[in-house]
Structures are given as structure tokens and as C-alpha cells.
Design a protein around this motif. Structure first.
Motif, mmCIF file in Angstrom:
data_model
loop_
_atom_site.group_PDB
_atom_site.id
_atom_site.type_symbol
_atom_site.label_atom_id
_atom_site.label_comp_id
_atom_site.label_asym_id
_atom_site.label_seq_id
_atom_site.Cartn_x
_atom_site.Cartn_y
_atom_site.Cartn_z
ATOM 1 N N UNK A 1 32.588 62.152 41.504
ATOM 2 C CA UNK A 1 33.254 61.106 40.750
ATOM 3 C C UNK A 1 33.441 59.918 41.678
ATOM 4 N N UNK A 2 33.119 58.711 41.172
ATOM 5 C CA UNK A 2 33.293 57.511 41.977
ATOM 6 C C UNK A 2 34.428 56.686 41.372
ATOM 7 N N UNK A 3 35.394 56.333 42.201
ATOM 8 C CA UNK A 3 36.526 55.552 41.722
ATOM 9 C C UNK A 3 36.499 54.186 42.397
ATOM 10 N N UNK A 4 36.557 53.128 41.608
ATOM 11 C CA UNK A 4 36.502 51.773 42.150
ATOM 12 C C UNK A 4 37.807 51.068 41.795
ATOM 13 N N UNK A 5 38.593 50.727 42.812
ATOM 14 C CA UNK A 5 39.886 50.092 42.563
ATOM 15 C C UNK A 5 39.783 48.591 42.800
ATOM 16 N N UNK A 6 39.591 47.826 41.717
ATOM 17 C CA UNK A 6 39.452 46.374 41.820
ATOM 18 C C UNK A 6 38.532 45.975 42.961
ATOM 19 N N UNK A 7 37.333 46.532 43.026
ATOM 20 C CA UNK A 7 36.526 46.322 44.231
ATOM 21 C C UNK A 7 35.960 44.906 44.330
ATOM 22 N N UNK A 8 35.960 44.180 43.225
ATOM 23 C CA UNK A 8 35.296 42.872 43.254
ATOM 24 C C UNK A 8 36.271 41.717 43.396
ATOM 25 N N UNK A 9 37.583 42.025 43.346
ATOM 26 C CA UNK A 9 38.535 40.927 43.212
ATOM 27 C C UNK A 9 38.625 40.058 44.463
ATOM 28 N N UNK A 10 38.220 40.607 45.631
ATOM 29 C CA UNK A 10 38.327 39.795 46.841
ATOM 30 C C UNK A 10 37.074 38.949 47.088
ATOM 31 N N UNK B 1 36.249 52.456 36.945
ATOM 32 C CA UNK B 1 36.541 51.182 37.577
ATOM 33 C C UNK B 1 37.908 50.691 37.106
ATOM 34 N N UNK B 2 38.740 50.307 38.012
ATOM 35 C CA UNK B 2 40.013 49.694 37.635
ATOM 36 C C UNK B 2 39.874 48.190 37.759
ATOM 37 N N UNK B 3 40.227 47.471 36.726
ATOM 38 C CA UNK B 3 40.128 46.020 36.796
ATOM 39 C C UNK B 3 41.122 45.384 35.829
#
Lengths: 361, 566
Positions: free
Chosen positions: A174-183, A209-211
Motif C-alpha cells: 500500500x502506498x500512502x501519499x500525504x500532500x506530497x505535491x503541496x510544497x 493520496x491525501x490532499x
């Protein structure tokens, strides 16, 4: 920037139907910080290989949910299953979950190779094999020449790719992405998220993905789960959420929602009856601006801007309520700026809500 | 946490064990000390009888009064001079500010009794100043044996702490407020009275209390200079070591803890007050007008020169063949084989003890800081643990030493039916007890130094390691340790330096075979081998400076290796 992102095999068309195997299941999950409830009765099910976005305003509990799935917060109520295995009682290090953090959280004391290979070392993979896998991953994320660099010597986009490679190195279930693009800055962000999406399709890893960015969620997800105040409001494909928002909140959070009082219903769509208990929502592209003689809501054209394929029109009714309207730019405007016109909706496009909930039928 | 699977509880066990060690190592000894203070010589409970006797005995009571007077005078002098000094190095353009900063800190690295010895060489009967530079200058005499000498050496010993506390406070006071006041037409004195002083309220209070408590609890300087002037710490020593009156010693030691306890409680309050400080505060620019510069250059360098003169006098004296008759230089005082005490063995003992203290104490501080700051292990106990860890701030060294005497020396623990052989008794008189007492005594600063550094790490870095397969303890080794190494070195260095020079905590704990060097300085001075005492003190100072230099190099090397990576 896109040139530096390595191509991902795109020969295989994206699967239209996902396998039925379960990738992630969350059941009856509740969480609170002290006495403050942050998540209430969350249930979710992802098929293996599915890409789901947890979308919601800040403070809605989406990051907490992600951390609970990863095992970084102790779970008190509910259960989490990854790839069919019950993991609720497993500590984070035994869940086989790859995670990318908002701050990337690279190990500043290790170089790129050390960062990517960290999970392999913890898994006691033989040194030579780990080195091979690390190099393969670096190549995949286009950082083969950067193996000896330290995180502080990389750009934000490069750090992000190291973080992704590091998470993928452990072959996560499982891949979890926590706001990875916001920076990232706007242009790099758009390219990177499409690239991440194709990489995800290629590896077939189930991804959450969390966004808080609805545009981002719609652009990359198979499905979106919308959270509001710790509750799951609606889960569905971007299309479903956009066209059939379950509540006024969903309608307003995804895209632009023009809200009209129920008494305007017949004027928007002749097939509908006025009902002051209802509230109507029409998307900007479904609104039509007509000459003042035609039947509709009398509005004044206040502003107009040209967006290439579309014209963005701002109109106000006699009560000074503002509506946004998108029209194909080929079509001439019915009236001049400042003049009165008539506003209607395309037949069948009006969404009606009673007590903030969508009226179906 | 209620849903923790049974096997996850295992993770809490090491932390729980460590917590129990803290309880056994701190609460139990203090409990036994308090018990002794409330009992007679045979261990029968007598309530406050010991205290009543203390206050009825005019001689004993005089020692309390003396100590308060000496400490009050020290605190006023040290705070006022520290304020001028701190103002000079933070707010004015005095030349050589970083050198001034360093010079002010040297007293931190030498045993306080070294300054007592230095004062004897300066103001004693054959002193450099008393004899007017051996007859070259007009003579000047100062009654160095007694309150004046004690105040002088405590002033020097507590000066660094005052300068540190006050210069931090001054550096934090807000330039924007000063400029606003100036633009409203306030003159420099008015600004000082209405802006600077109110903002400095807490630093001034804490500097005053720190120097008061330092002077109140010190044993070294009054032991050397006290003469017939009785002070509390020496009184405890006499009661315990001389008269074997342990209950009275315990009772007096509790009195000794009163000011430090006050500092501790006020310090907690002050910390709450500091949190209101504006994060956007801008450091004030130094004053540049000529008169200010001249005045502060004179006073700051004057004070630094005085400290340096005292340092150099004692170093010089340690090399002089026979003060004051034969002033030729030699090394014979550094050959300790012919003087009182046990030759050079105490130095080796101190070195070993300081190393153990630095290693075990540093590791303990780091692991404790990590558990308290970065994990939720033993979560419900964390506040209590924090409190226990910082408690030594409220305890004079002598209290810690006595508490350990009572704890380790007791053949049985518990009372009445619940009594069992003391499992720690065999450690009494050994190195372990010396190291444990020293670690406990200096633990809070080491813990705070590690805790501050760990708090600054991005918690996501440890989370990332967790998801990649590292158990929590492993993230400590892989993330917290490499990134917190400078703080660990700082803590260890601090522990080492203080283990080398501490007297008060060890004065009751050592055994003839294990005699710390700082204590042998007391012995040599007692026996009249003042030059050898000075030599041993200088050796300790030199060792400390060398260790600090090494640490500085290590930290620089670390920073260079990581350039701007962190």
C-alpha cells in the motif's frame, strides 16, 4: 522539468476495470484526541491497484486517517486490512506500507542511495541485491546521477522523487501519499502528479493520496473519498462526485457551485416547479446567458474574461447575488457588459438539495 | 492505547524499567533522607525535634544566618556585575566580545575551592596583594579568611551563570520596542527604566536566585576560607563526618535545599512567563557612541582581567618552588607522591569517574530525552518522569550525597514487616555510587540539552523510518542519534566537566581507595600543602579545558561533514 522526469511505460492502456481483489479495507474506524473526536465511523474499501484520494478541507481528519492506516497512530476503534491481511494490531514497521510525507522527511544524514536503500537494509536484503534494486529505482525516478548527493543538495522536485523511490523500494502493499505535491511550485506540481499517477499504474500498487486540492484529486484519482469534520461524506469517481454531489458541501468543494433559491427553479428549467424548501445548484458550464426578452432569471452582466476555449462571465441578479457562468468562446455574447440579460440552465442540469442533501428522482 | 495487543506491551517494558530505575534512584533515597531528619540516632521517629534543636542551638542557628548573609551579598554582587558584563557583550560595541564571553565562563570549569586557594595566594598573609607584590607596591590587606573571602570566591564562581542568564535575556529583548520608545521621544534612561528593565525582570530574578543558591549550597570555598565563620554546608559536613550525628546532618541538609527548591519552583513559573515572549522579536543593535563604549570596555575588560588574574595567580603559584621565599619555577608540586592525600591516584579516579559519568549519564540523558520527547511509551507516567528528571535542580549536591549515603549504606530496606536486605548495599563505597550520584546531580541540564535538540527534529523523519521497517528503538539509533549527536556531546561534556570538579555530592560517598581529585584538593589544603592543592586544581581545570576543546573539535567536524545538510 518534464524532460527530467523519466518516461513511464504507457503502452498498456489504463485498466478500465480494476481486479476484484481487495487492496485496503477500513471498517468502523473512530479516533479522538483526548475527548475531541477527529474521525467518526470511517469505512472504506479499495480494490487492489486502485488510486483513491482522501479529499477535504484542512482539519477534516484526512491526515489522521492516513496515519492510522500506516500504523503511526494507535488505533482504538475499528479495523484496518491491507491486501486481505488484518493489520490493526501490527506496528507501523510491520505493515509493509510505503509512505511519502508532505515534508518528504528524507534522512538528512544519508545520501540519496542511503535513503532509497534504507528500507531494504531494515529488511536484511543481501547487500548486493539491495544495491541493484536501489540503482534500478533511482533509474526509474530519473536520479541515477544523483545517488551520492545529500537531500539538501537536491531541488524540491528531486527530493520528492527520492521520497517516492524510498517508499517504493520496500515493494509496499500500500502506498500512502500525504500532500506530497503541496510544497512544489505550480508547474512542477502538475507534471509530477501525472508522472506519479502513471508510475502508480505501472507498479499497480494500491494508493491513497491525501490532499485538500480538489483539482489534484480529480486529476489523478480512480475514486475520491470526501471528508468533512471527521466524517466520510461521499465516496465515488470524480465524475460521480461532480455530477451527483451528495450534499451541498460536496457540490461546493468540488468545482464551482452556483446556488439558487428554490423559487428560481422554473426559471432555470421549465420542467421544474418552484419550491422554497429546496436549494438549486448549477455548474458554471451548465448556465446559459440569453437575451433579456427570454424567460429566465433577470441578471446584469458584470464582468467577462477570456480563457481561450471559454469565456468566464460574472453576473448578478437583482438581489446582487453573484453567479459564475462558462460559455464556449465561439458563441457571441447576447448583451454588452453592464446590460441586463436572462439566465437559464441547460435542461436536466439543475441539482436540487433539500436540507443540504441531494434530491434524487 | 487500550487496544494494544499483548505483544506491543513488551515495547513498553524497557522504558518502564528505566522509569523504575529513576524512582528507585531518586525518590527512595530522598524518602530515606527525610526519614533520617525526622528520627533520632537510633531511628526512632521524633518529628521535628532535630529542627527544634537546630534552632535552639545558637551556634548552629548562627550558621544559617551566616549562610544567608554570604549568599545574599554574593547574589547582589554577581547579579549587578553580571548585568553590566552581559550588557557590555550584547548591547555595546566593546572590542573582543567573543573573547569576553569565553573568559567569563572559565570559572565553570574549575572546582570552587580553586578560587578559594587563589584568594589565599592573593590576599592571604603571604599573598601577592597583601604583601604589595612582595614589597614592590604598597600593601593592601583583606580579611580573606571569613565572610569576605567566601563572598569573593562565590562571586567568581557564580558570575558565569549570571552572565549567561542575563545575556540570553538581553539578546532576546526586542529592538522594535526600543525603537518605538525612542521614536516616542523617550531618553536612554527612561527607555532603560520602562522598556529594558521590565523585560529583564525574569532573567534578573533567575540570575539572582541562581547565584544565591550556588553560594548557599557550595562546600568547597567555605571549607577552604571559612575559618571560624560557620556556614550550613560545612556544618553538615561536621555533623556527619566529624560528629557522626547523621539525623542532625539530614535535618540541616533539608534546610540547605530550601533556596534551591525556591529557585526550582520559581524557575517553572518563569518558564511560563517566558513563553509569552514574542517570537518575532528582533535583537537590539549595539550602542555605538564613544562614551558608552569607553565605559563598558573599561568595566567588562576590568572584570575579565580580574578573573584572568585570579586564574593566572593560582596557575603561577602551582609552579612556584616555595611561596613566597623562593619564586623560581618548578614542576615539583605536580608530583603528588609526597603530599597529603594519595598521590596522583585521586586524579586517575576522577578521570575514570568523569568518563563513566559522561558515557552513562550522556546515554541515559539521551535515551530519557528521546522517550520523553519522541515516543508515547509509558505515556501516563511521562509528566512524573519529567518532574523526577528535573528535580535535582532543586537539590544541593550535599543533599544528594547524604541521600545516597542513607540509601546505599542501609543494610535493609523498608520498615517493620515489609523489610528485606538492601540489594544495592554491596555498591556502597564503590565507583557505581560515585557515578550515580554525579549523574543524578547534573542530570537536568544534560537532559534539557538533549531534549531541546530532539524537539527540533522533524517527527516525520522518524515516521518515515517506521514505515520503512524500523522499530521505534531503531529510529532512535538511525535518526535521533546521528542528528542529535552534537547535543549528546554537549551533554556528555557538561557531565564530564562537572564530575571532575564536584565536591559537595561526593564528600560523603567516597572510600579511601576511591578518592576524587577535587576532594584531595581539600585534603592537601587542609594539610597545608597549598601549592600541591593549587596544582591539582589547575590539573583539573586544564583537563576540563582540553576535553571541552576536543568536544568543540568533534562538533565542528560533525558540522563540516554534514555541511548544511541538516
Amino acid at each position: 522539468m518534464i524532460a527530467s522526469l523519466p518516461a513511464v511505460a504507457t503502452a498498456a492502456p489504463p485498466e478500465t476495470t480494476l481486479p476484484d481483489r481487495e487492496g485496503l479495507s477500513v471498517k468502523g474506524l473512530c479516533h479522538s484526541y483526548g475527548k475531541v473526536p477527529v474521525l467518526e465511523a470511517i469505512s472504506l474499501r479499495l480494490a487492489a491497484g486502485e488510486f483513491l484520494s482522501l479529499l477535504g478541507p484542512s482539519g477534516c481528519g484526512k491526515t489522521t486517517l492516513l496515519r492510522l492506516i500506516a500504523g503511526l497512530e494507535p488505533l482504538t476503534t475499528g479495523s484496518v486490512r491491507i491486501d486481505g491481511q488484518e493489520v490493526s494490531q501490527l506496528p507501523a514497521e510491520r505493515r509493509g506500507v510505503g509512505m511519502v510525507f508532505q515534508s518528504y522527511a528524507l534522512f538528512p544524514n544519508l545520501d540519496v542511495r542511503g535513503n532509497v536503500g534504507y528500507g531494504l537494509r531494515r529488511r536484511r536484503i543481501p547487500r548486493a541485491q539491495a544495491a541493484r534494486e536501489t540503482e534500478a529505482l533511482l533509474e526509474r525516478v530519473g536520479l541515477s546521477d544523483f545517488g551520492g548527493r545529500f537531500p539538501s543538495e537536491l531541488s524540491g522536485g528531486q527530493q520528492q522523487r527520492v521520497a517516492l523511490a524510498r517508499a517504493l523500494a520496500i515493494a509496499p502493499r500500500l502506498l500512502l501519499l500525504d500532500e506530497p505535491f503541496s510544497a512544489l511550485d505550480a508547474k512542477v506540481r502538475e507534471e509530477t502528479r501525472l508522472w506519479v499517477r502513471s508510475l502508480q499504474r505501472e507498479t499497480g500498487v494500491t494508493t491513497v493520496l491525501v490532499t485538500h486540492d480538489q483539482e489534484e484529486a480529480m486529476a489523478v484519482s480512480d475514486r475520491i473519498a470526501l471528508l468533512e469534520g471527521g466524517r466520510l461524506v461521499q465516496t465515488g469517481t470524480p465524475d460521480e462526485l461532480y455530477r451527483h454531489p451528495a450534499t451541498l458541501f460536496v457540490a461546493g468543494f468540488l468545482g464551482t457551485a452556483n446556488r439558487f433559491p428554490g423559487i428560481f427553479l422554473p426559471r432555470l428549467d421549465a420542467a421544474l416547479e418552484a419550491n422554497k424548501d429546496l436549494e438549486a445548484v448549477v455548474r458554471p458550464e451548465d448556465l446559459q446567458l440569453m437575451s433579456p426578452e427570454s424567460d429566465g432569471i433577470p441578471v446584469r452582466l458584470c464582468d467577462e474574461s477570456f480563457l481561450g476555449p471559454f469565456r468566464r462571465l460574472v453576473v448578478r441578479d437583482t438581489q446582487e447575488r453573484m453567479y459564475l457562468c462558462l460559455q464556449a468562446s465561439g458563441k457571441p455574447l447576447p448583451v454588452r457588459l453592464g446590460a441586463f440579460a436572462s439566465l437559464t440552465a441547460r435542461p436536466g442540469s439543475v441539482l436540487r438539495f433539500r436540507d443540504t442533501h441531494l434530491v434524487t428522482a | 492505547m487500550s487496544a494494544l495487543a499483548p505483544r506491543r506491551w513488551i515495547l513498553h517494558l524497557p522504558a518502564l524499567g528505566l522509569f523504575l530505575l529513576f524512582c528507585v534512584g531518586t525518590l527512595l533515597p530522598l524518602w530515606m533522607l527525610a526519614g533520617r531528619a525526622l528520627a533520632d540516632g537510633d531511628g526512632v521517629f521524633v518529628g521535628l525535634a532535630n529542627f527544634a534543636r537546630y534552632f535552639r542551638d545558637p551556634g548552629l542557628f548562627q550558621s544559617l544566618w551566616n549562610t544567608v548573609m554570604v549568599s545574599g551579598a554574593t547574589a547582589i554582587l554577581a547579579t549587578m556585575s553580571g548585568f553590566v558584563y552581559a550588557w557590555g557583550i550584547t548591547r555595546t560595541a566593546v572590542p573582543g566580545r567573543s573573547a569576553l564571553r569565553l573568559l567569563a565562563m572559565t570559572p565553570l570549569f574549575a572546582p570552587t575551592l580553586l578560587y578559594g586557594i587563589a584568594l589565599i595566594y592573593l590576599f592571604g598573609n603571604q599573598g601577592l596583594v597583601t604583601t604589595g607584590g612582595f614589597g614592590h607596591l604598597p600593601s593592601f590587606s583583606l580579611p580573606v579568611y571569613g565572610p569576605a573571602g567566601i563572598v569573593l570566591s562565590e562571586w567568581i564562581a557564580t558570575f558565569p551563570a549570571c552572565v549567561l542568564l542575563l545575556s540570553v535575556g538581553l539578546a532576546l529583548s526586542d529592538r522594535r520596542l526600543l525603537e518605538a520608545a525612542r521614536s516616542l521621544g523617550a531618553g536612554p534612561w527612561r527607555i532603560f527604566a520602562t522598556v529594558t528593565l521590565p523585560a529583564m525582570r525574569w532573567p534578573i530574578v533567575s540570575a539572582f536566585l541562581a547565584s544565591f543558591a550556588g553560594a548557599f549550597t557550595d562546600f568547597g570555598a567555605p571549607k577552604v576560607l571559612g575559618g571560624n565563620f560557620r556556614v550550613l554546608s560545612v556544618e553538615i559536613y561536621k555533623q556527619v563526618a566529624g560528629l557522626q550525628n547523621l539525623p542532625m546532618g539530614a535535618a540541616i541538609s533539608l534546610l540547605l535545599a530550601l533556596p534551591t527548591l525556591l529557585v526550582f519552583l520559581l524557575g517553572r513559573k518563569g518558564r511560563d512567563a517566558r513563553e509569552v515572549l514574542d517570537g518575532g522579536a528582533v535583537a537590539a543593535a549595539p550602542h555605538r557612541d564613544v562614551l558608552t563604549k569607553v565605559i563598558f570596555t573599561g568595566s567588562c575588560w576590568g572584570m575579565a582581567a580580574a578573573i584572568l588574574a585570579v586564574d593566572l595567580t593560582v596557575v603561577y603559584a602551582s609552579f612556584v618552588r616555595t611561596w613566597p621565599y623562593d619564586l623560581s619555577l618548578c614542576l615539583r608540586h605536580y608530583d603528588f607522591s609526597e603530599v597529603a592525600g594519595f598521590g596522583a591516584a585521586p586524579f586517575a579516579t576522577s578521570l575514570r569517574m568523569a568518563l563513566f559519568t559522561a558515557i552513562f549519564g550522556g546515554a541515559l540523558a539521551f535515551v530519557t530525552a528521546w522517550i520523553l520527547e519522541r515516543t508515547r511509551l509509558v505515556h501516563p507516567l511521562q509528566r512524573l518522569w519529567q518532574f523526577l528528571s528535573l528535580l535535582p535542580l532543586a537539590l544541593p549536591g550535599m543533599v544528594i550525597g547524604l541521600a545516597y549515603v542513607f540509601f546505599f549504606n542501609a543494610p535493609r530496606l523498608g520498615t517493620g514487616i515489609v523489610s528485606f536486605p538492601n540489594p544495592f548495599h554491596f555498591l556502597y563505597g564503590g565507583m557505581t555510587v560515585l557515578v550515580a550520584a554525579t549523574v543524578w546531580h547534573f542530570f537536568p541540564v544534560a537532559l534539557l540539552s538533549c531534549g531541546t535538540a530532539l524537539r527540533r527534529l522533524d517527527p516525520a523523519t522518524e515516521d518515515a523510518a517506521r514505515t520503512l521497517g524500523a522499530p521505534a528503538w531503531r529510529t532512535m539509533l538511525d535518526v535521533a542519534l546521528p542528528l542529535g549527536l552534537p547535543a549528546l556531546l554537549e551533554a556528555s561534556g557538561y557531565l564530564f566537566v562537572n564530575a571532575m570538579i564536584t565536591v559537595s555530592a561526593l564528600v560523603f560517598l567516597f572510600s579511601p581507595e576511591l578518592r576524587p581529585a577535587a576532594l584531595s584538593v581539600v585534603d592537601m589544603e587542609d594539610a597545608g600543602d597549598t601549592a600541591a592543592a593549587a596544582a591539582m586544581g589547575c590539573l583539573l581545570l586544564a583537563t576540563n579545558l582540553a576535553v571541552l576543546l576536543l568536544r568543540e573539535l568533534a562538533v565542528r567536524l560533525w558540522a563540516h561533514r554534514h555541511r548544511d545538510r541538516i
